[in-house]
Design a protein around this motif. Structure first.
Motif, mmCIF file in Angstrom:
data_model
loop_
_atom_site.group_PDB
_atom_site.id
_atom_site.type_symbol
_atom_site.label_atom_id
_atom_site.label_comp_id
_atom_site.label_asym_id
_atom_site.label_seq_id
_atom_site.Cartn_x
_atom_site.Cartn_y
_atom_site.Cartn_z
ATOM 1 N N LEU A 169 38.410 43.949 50.321
ATOM 2 C CA LEU A 169 38.173 44.227 49.195
ATOM 3 C C LEU A 169 37.987 43.457 48.088
ATOM 4 N N PRO A 170 36.720 43.556 47.293
ATOM 5 C CA PRO A 170 36.384 42.463 46.352
ATOM 6 C C PRO A 170 36.992 42.367 45.179
ATOM 7 N N LEU A 171 38.472 42.441 45.035
ATOM 8 C CA LEU A 171 39.096 42.782 43.779
ATOM 9 C C LEU A 171 40.052 41.531 43.535
ATOM 10 N N ARG A 172 40.198 41.088 42.264
ATOM 11 C CA ARG A 172 40.899 40.049 41.751
ATOM 12 C C ARG A 172 42.400 40.476 42.210
ATOM 13 N N PRO A 173 43.298 39.494 42.588
ATOM 14 C CA PRO A 173 44.613 39.805 42.871
ATOM 15 C C PRO A 173 45.267 40.740 41.744
ATOM 16 N N GLU A 174 44.999 40.245 40.404
ATOM 17 C CA GLU A 174 45.905 41.186 39.422
ATOM 18 C C GLU A 174 45.185 42.529 39.131
ATOM 19 N N THR A 175 43.944 42.663 39.885
ATOM 20 C CA THR A 175 43.474 44.068 39.387
ATOM 21 C C THR A 175 44.250 45.039 40.533
ATOM 22 N N ARG A 176 44.411 44.352 41.653
ATOM 23 C CA ARG A 176 44.874 45.144 42.728
ATOM 24 C C ARG A 176 46.648 45.198 42.503
ATOM 25 N N GLN A 177 47.307 44.389 41.902
ATOM 26 C CA GLN A 177 48.587 44.421 41.407
ATOM 27 C C GLN A 177 48.779 45.681 40.542
ATOM 28 N N ALA A 178 47.938 45.541 39.491
ATOM 29 C CA ALA A 178 47.938 46.510 38.356
ATOM 30 C C ALA A 178 47.807 47.911 38.825
ATOM 31 N N VAL A 179 46.973 48.057 39.674
ATOM 32 C CA VAL A 179 46.742 49.642 40.249
ATOM 33 C C VAL A 179 47.896 49.888 41.410
ATOM 34 N N LEU A 180 48.425 49.099 41.801
ATOM 35 C CA LEU A 180 49.549 49.150 42.841
ATOM 36 C C LEU A 180 50.825 49.833 41.820
ATOM 37 N N ALA A 181 50.890 48.922 40.783
ATOM 38 C CA ALA A 181 51.873 49.361 39.934
ATOM 39 C C ALA A 181 51.928 50.735 39.484
ATOM 40 N N GLY A 182 50.754 51.239 39.268
ATOM 41 C CA GLY A 182 50.457 52.485 39.009
ATOM 42 C C GLY A 182 51.022 53.575 39.881
ATOM 43 N N LEU A 183 50.398 53.173 41.142
ATOM 44 C CA LEU A 183 50.721 54.073 42.251
ATOM 45 C C LEU A 183 52.092 53.950 42.395
ATOM 46 N N GLU A 184 52.721 53.027 42.274
ATOM 47 C CA GLU A 184 54.274 52.892 42.659
ATOM 48 C C GLU A 184 54.878 53.747 41.730
ATOM 49 N N ALA A 185 54.537 53.686 40.240
ATOM 50 C CA ALA A 185 55.123 54.719 39.380
ATOM 51 C C ALA A 185 55.075 55.962 39.719
ATOM 52 N N ALA A 186 53.950 56.402 40.224
ATOM 53 C CA ALA A 186 53.562 57.735 40.434
ATOM 54 C C ALA A 186 54.629 58.533 41.404
#
Lengths: 375, 681
Positions: free
Chosen positions: B520-537
């Protein structure tokens, strides 16, 4: 009458019999017969009955008959020719009425426990009858025969041949015609007549063709294109050629022929017995057998050449013709040179009437040969 | 010529003068025959020898057992069973054939068409064809078998009848995972040449009557599964009867008499059938997909694709009417939904929008967007899921509560090109490479795509729709699985279902390694932010899937619900029960767990069922929980027993051995006698 039946009843007769007997013919006949029985023993490995034992009995009877005939003066046969011929014609007519059907054809006549095919005797009858006719006719003739003068012998030949064709048995009818033709040719025919006769045969062929049975036509067609119908009518020809060819140089050995053993060969005891021989003994065995037949034919021709009178010469020639044509046509058929017609191989094919007929012929040859110097 | 002269006045010459001529004719005739013999026996002898051998050697095929399909624990999923096929050989029933057929008809309850077909075959049998058995009915029941066998005695009322046990493919699990397995049926007359033209080395040619794999793994691994048929050569006589072993020993060299079949290779799948079974039973949908994958390897753990036709039926046991019914079914059971159908991803796509926005810098971490309940662009107004509006939301809340306005806004800021580009960077819009064929690529529409496909071309509002996974964004369930697997592990995998290929002794002949397509060509903090949203869901009370959260001891599941609109409806949202089936929304849920060390990634698509939160998430949660339980259970067992467990040997084929007199020795795996036996010419 008794004297005539035992002509040669003088004191020197037995010695002359032994001295003049055609031992070369006898030896060749016995060798071929022995090979024939040996070969049948192999061919009957897959059959239900060991037919070679029966064949042995037929041959024993045949040898007896042949030996007995040698005691008779051939003039006896000259005298009895019409009786014999007439009897055979009656038998052939009888077959048409009372004969037994075997596989769609009426060829057999049953007399008590004995069954036989009068058509086999017809070959001899034609030889004897024609020999007598030409013998009796010669003094009245000047030069070779023209077609018109041959009307009687041709009729004598075609009458039994026609009856046999009616059975139907194309193969034997053809042999009867061949025997008649042989005697006629030996008697002497004009060139023009021969040409006319050949033309007549062609015309007859064209006329007869529409009246042939479908299976007969099929056989002729198959002969022209044997590989075209491997499972159908060409089956006989194809399997026979496979058997012969697979024998190669020296054969597969006695009892080792797979075509024979596994019943791929049709009619392997009778009409196709030569393919059994060819498969198991190869080209060498075949050349041996052909050599024996050629020896037999030339020895028999020698008897014809040395016979004291026209009757003896022509009778011997007719019998030689019978042996030769049967052998040549049968082997030609087995190797795919000729169409499949039901002709037996003398002394090799299984069959009582066939064996007896051949031995009767040999007996007549013996009778002619023994009295070659007697006048 | 013999005996010819030109007339004259002298008496006819003596016949004896013609003897030399006659001898010459005889010699010439025999010479011709000898020449012909030379030609046949010497020149063509080898050819005729070969033909003589062909005459009596009959080659019988000894069919190879087709390879099994096993799950990762070597549980048998697909094997062979005997199909008892009734045949009739016209020659052996002779004049009584009609009566025999009538008896069979009542014993086997033949349908009118089966009866007619048999009568036609009987009528048509002439000559040698009468030796050839023809099939009256395939696959009779055990009861029918008993009746037929009881009457099939020598000289009995069923002359010419044979019951041939034929190996037949057996899909033990019916319709479960049917699309993955595929099915088999008879090779067609028109394709047989093509198949045989490119046979791999060592394979025997297909013959009419052979079965060949269709679709799925059966087709993909046909060569491996098929095996190589063995051969038995027997000696037959002119009638085609076998002659027995004595002659065989005499006429056929030992080595040629019997070549044993080589059984096909077994496929060991990565699926865990315990999980598959659980998923099949838990998934409530009429139509839909449940996919589970190991996010560390890309190997599938479960694959539910519903509805599916029964492969046992499709494998040569289906009537015309049944086939027509399958084709006419509006649910299209033949469609392998997991890879062959693409759908609007709905809100599950919001992770892509979020990633694109963060990476492209159109939205900064920590930023917020105000949601009034709708988004307006020009004269057009887009409604939010929550009509009263979410108020001011950050990314975590927006993903968790699935705020549409938030992602309309991001979609509008990004535009179609950048959204589509990021979709593709995350593995969408292209086949996943799942190796059974027929996979569709989905659609990641950029501006050029809209210009090509939509009258009037691209307009700004289209990106707004794309932001929430509507518009013309289309993905397959397998792509979703790969996407969420990539979010879990950082790797975009090629999903695979086959772990290894084994030979019949259980030795591995080919092992499949995990295949990473790219990272995945992502910055770690991008992935972190998305995962936080998925966790909240899943784990926050405002999250759309809060009801499906795992109990605390199982760790946290993270995921995203989706409710994909299928049809544009009126201004008011309706409940699922208020609209017809095919107008209802698709429910999506994609998740993985546990968050800190993902063991499983799951995608559930429940077609036309309504909300993702209520109709997809519970199944996903149950599957995740089940998998974690199974892992724990296996772990406990492994610790309980000393050392790693030996793999149990491949189970014996289920076909009972059928003894036949004179049958050649049977190697392992060759459970059935040679087909057709030695009868028939």
């Amino acid at each position: 009458m008794a004297l005539e039946l035992t002509v040669g009843g003088s004191a020197g007769a037995p010695r002359r019999l032994l001295a003049n007997y055609p031992w070369n013919v006898a030896a060749l006949v016995l060798v071929i017969s022995a090979l024939g029985v040996w070969n049948l023993a192999s061919a009957s490995r897959s059959a239900h009955a060991p037919v070679w034992i029966a064949q042995l009995w037929f041959m024993a009877a045949g040898v007896g008959l042949a030996a007995a005939l040698a005691f008779f003066d051939d003039r006896t046969f000259h005298r009895l020719a019409w009786v014999f011929y007439g009897a055979v014609i009656v038998l052939l007519l009888l077959v048409m009425v009372k004969g037994r059907y075997v596989m769609g054809a009426r060829r057999w006549l049953a007399v008590g426990p004995v069954r036989f095919q009068p058509s086999e005797l017809a070959k001899l009858a034609v030889a004897v009858a024609l020999a007598r006719w030409f013998h009796d006719d010669a003094p009245k003739r000047r030069g070779a025969y023209g077609l018109r003068q041959l009307a009687v012998p041709i009729a004598l030949t075609l009458l039994p041949a026609g009856l046999i064709l009616k059975q139907p048995d194309l193969g034997t009818a053809l042999v009867v015609v061949a025997v008649g033709a042989t005697v006629i040719l030996f008697a002497g025919v004009r060139w023009r007549s021969v040409a006319a006769l050949l033309g007549a045969v062609v015309v007859a062929g064209v006329l007869v063709w529409p009246h042939l049975k479908p299976y007969q036509r099929k056989r002729v067609e198959t002969f022209l294109h044997p590989e075209g119908d491997v499972l159908g009518a060409g089956y006989h020809a194809t399997q026979s050629m496979i058997a012969v060819g697979s024998g190669q140089g020296t054969g597969k050995g006695w009892g080792q022929g797979t075509q024979t053993l596994l019943s791929f060969l049709p009619e392997q005891h009778t009409d196709f017995i030569f393919s059994v021989w060819a498969e198991e003994h190869g080209l060498l065995g075949c050349l041996l057998l052909i050599g024996l037949y050629l020896g037999l034919v030339t020895a028999a021709l020698g008897i014809a050449g040395n016979a004291r009178d026209r009757f003896g010469q022509l009778l011997a020639a007719g019998i030689t013709g019978m042996l030769f044509w049967q052998a040549a046509v049968n082997m030609g058929m087995v190797v795919g040179l000729l169409p499949v017609v039901g002709v037996t191989l003398p002394l090799m094919s299984y069959g009582g009437t066939s064996v007896i007929t051949v031995f009767l012929g040999i007996g007549l040859l013996g009778s002619v040969a023994v009295r070659r110097w007697v006048n | 010529m013999v005996g010819l002269e030109s007339g004259g006045s002298a008496p006819p010459r003596e016949p004896r003068e013609r003897v030399p001529w006659a001898a010459l004719v005889a010699a010439l005739a025999f010479l011709v025959i000898a020449g012909r013999l030379y030609q046949l026996q010497i020149l063509r002898g080898d050819e005729y020898k070969g033909r003589a051998d062909e005459n009596f050697v009959k080659e019988l095929r000894v069919p190879a057992d087709r390879g099994l399909i096993l799950d990762r624990n070597r549980r048998v999923l697909v094997d062979e069973r005997p199909s008892y096929d009734v045949t009739l050989t016209p020659y052996f029933c002779g004049k009584g054939c009609e009566d025999v057929l009538a008896r069979l008809s009542s014993m086997l309850a033949l349908s009118p068409e089966e009866g007619q077909r048999a009568r036609d075959r009987l009528q048509a049998a002439r000559g040698l064809v009468r030796f050839r058995p023809f099939t009256v009915k395939v696959d009779i029941t055990r009861e029918e078998l008993d009746v037929v066998e009881a009457n099939r005695v020598p000289g009995g009322v069923l002359g010419g009848v044979d019951v041939i046990p034929t190996p037949h493919r057996n899909y033990r699990q019916g319709t479960w995972a049917a699309h993955l397995f595929g099915y088999m049926n008879e090779v067609g007359a028109d394709e047989i040449d093509r198949l045989n033209a490119d046979l791999p080395d060592g394979q025997l040619a297909y013959q009419p009557g052979d079965f060949v794999g269709r679709r799925g793994l059966e087709k993909r691994w046909e060569t491996e599964l098929r095996g190589v048929d063995g051969r038995r050569r027997v000696v037959v006589d002119a009638r085609g009867n076998a002659t027995g072993e004595d002659l065989e020993a005499e006429l056929i060299p030992e080595a040629q008499r019997y070549e044993p079949p080589q059984p096909g290779k077994n496929l060991v799948l990565s699926l865990d059938w315990r999980l598959q079974e659980f998923a099949e039973k838990t998934f409530p949908g009429t139509a839909g997909v449940v996919l589970a994958m190991d996010p560390h390897t890309g190997f599938l753990l479960a694959l539910v694709s519903r509805p599916a036709p029964d492969p046992n039926k499709l494998s040569g046991r289906i009537t015309r009417a049944e086939l027509a019914a399958i084709h006419a079914d509006p649910l299209q059971p033949e469609l392998f939904r997991a890879i062959q159908q693409h759908y609007f991803p709905g809100s599950t796509f919001k992770v892509v929008t979020a990633v694109a926005a963060l990476e492209e810098g159109v939205f900064r971490r920590g930023g917020t967007i105000f949601c009034p309940g709708h988004y307006t662009l020009g004269r057009h107004r887009w409604r939010c899921d929550k009509e009263s509006g979410h108020g001011t939301v950050d990314l975590e809340h927006a993903l968790g509560a699935s705020c549409d306005v938030f992602f309309y806004t991001l979609g509008d800021r990004l535009g179609a090109d950048r959204l589509a580009a990021w979709g593709e960077k995350l593995g969408l819009g292209q086949p996943t490479g799942f190796d059974v064929g027929g996979e569709t690529a989905g659609v990641m529409p950029d501006e050029a795509w809209y210009d090509r496909h939509i009258p009037g071309g691209y307009q700004r509002g289209m990106a707004v729709n794309m932001g929430i996974g509507q518009g013309d964004v289309r993905v397959t369930p397998m792509q979703q699985l790969v996407l969420y697997g990539a979010l879990a592990s950082g790797t975009v995998w090629r999903p695979q279902a086959v772990l290894r290929i084994e030979d019949d002794r259980g030795e591995t002949v080919r092992q499949f390694a995990p295949e990473a397509r790219f990272q995945l060509p992502l910055r770690p903090e991008t992935r972190q932010a998305v995962l936080a949203g998925l966790e909240a869901a899943v784990n926050k009370p405002f999250g759309t899937a809060y009801g499906s959260r795992l109990p605390p001891e199982d760790g946290e599941m993270v995921g995203k619900t989706g409710t994909a609109q299928v049809v544009r409806l009126g201004t008011r949202r309706l409940k699922a029960s208020q609209v017809g089936y095919f107008e209802r929304d698709h429910a999506w849920f994609a998740a993985f767990a546990p968050e800190d060390d993902p063991q499983i990634v799951v995608v559930v698509l429940n077609e036309h069922s309504g909300f993702g939160a209520s109709n997809a998430a519970p199944t996903a949660a149950a599957v995740v929980k089940k998998w974690l339980e199974l892992k724990a259970q296996d772990e406990a067992e492994r610790r309980g027993t000393a050392g790693p467990q030996e793999p149990e040997p491949a189970p014996a084929p289920s076909v009972p051995p059928v003894e036949r007199p004179g049958a050649a020795p049977r190697p392992r795996g060759a459970a059935l006698p040679a087909r057709g036996g030695a009868r028939g010419a």
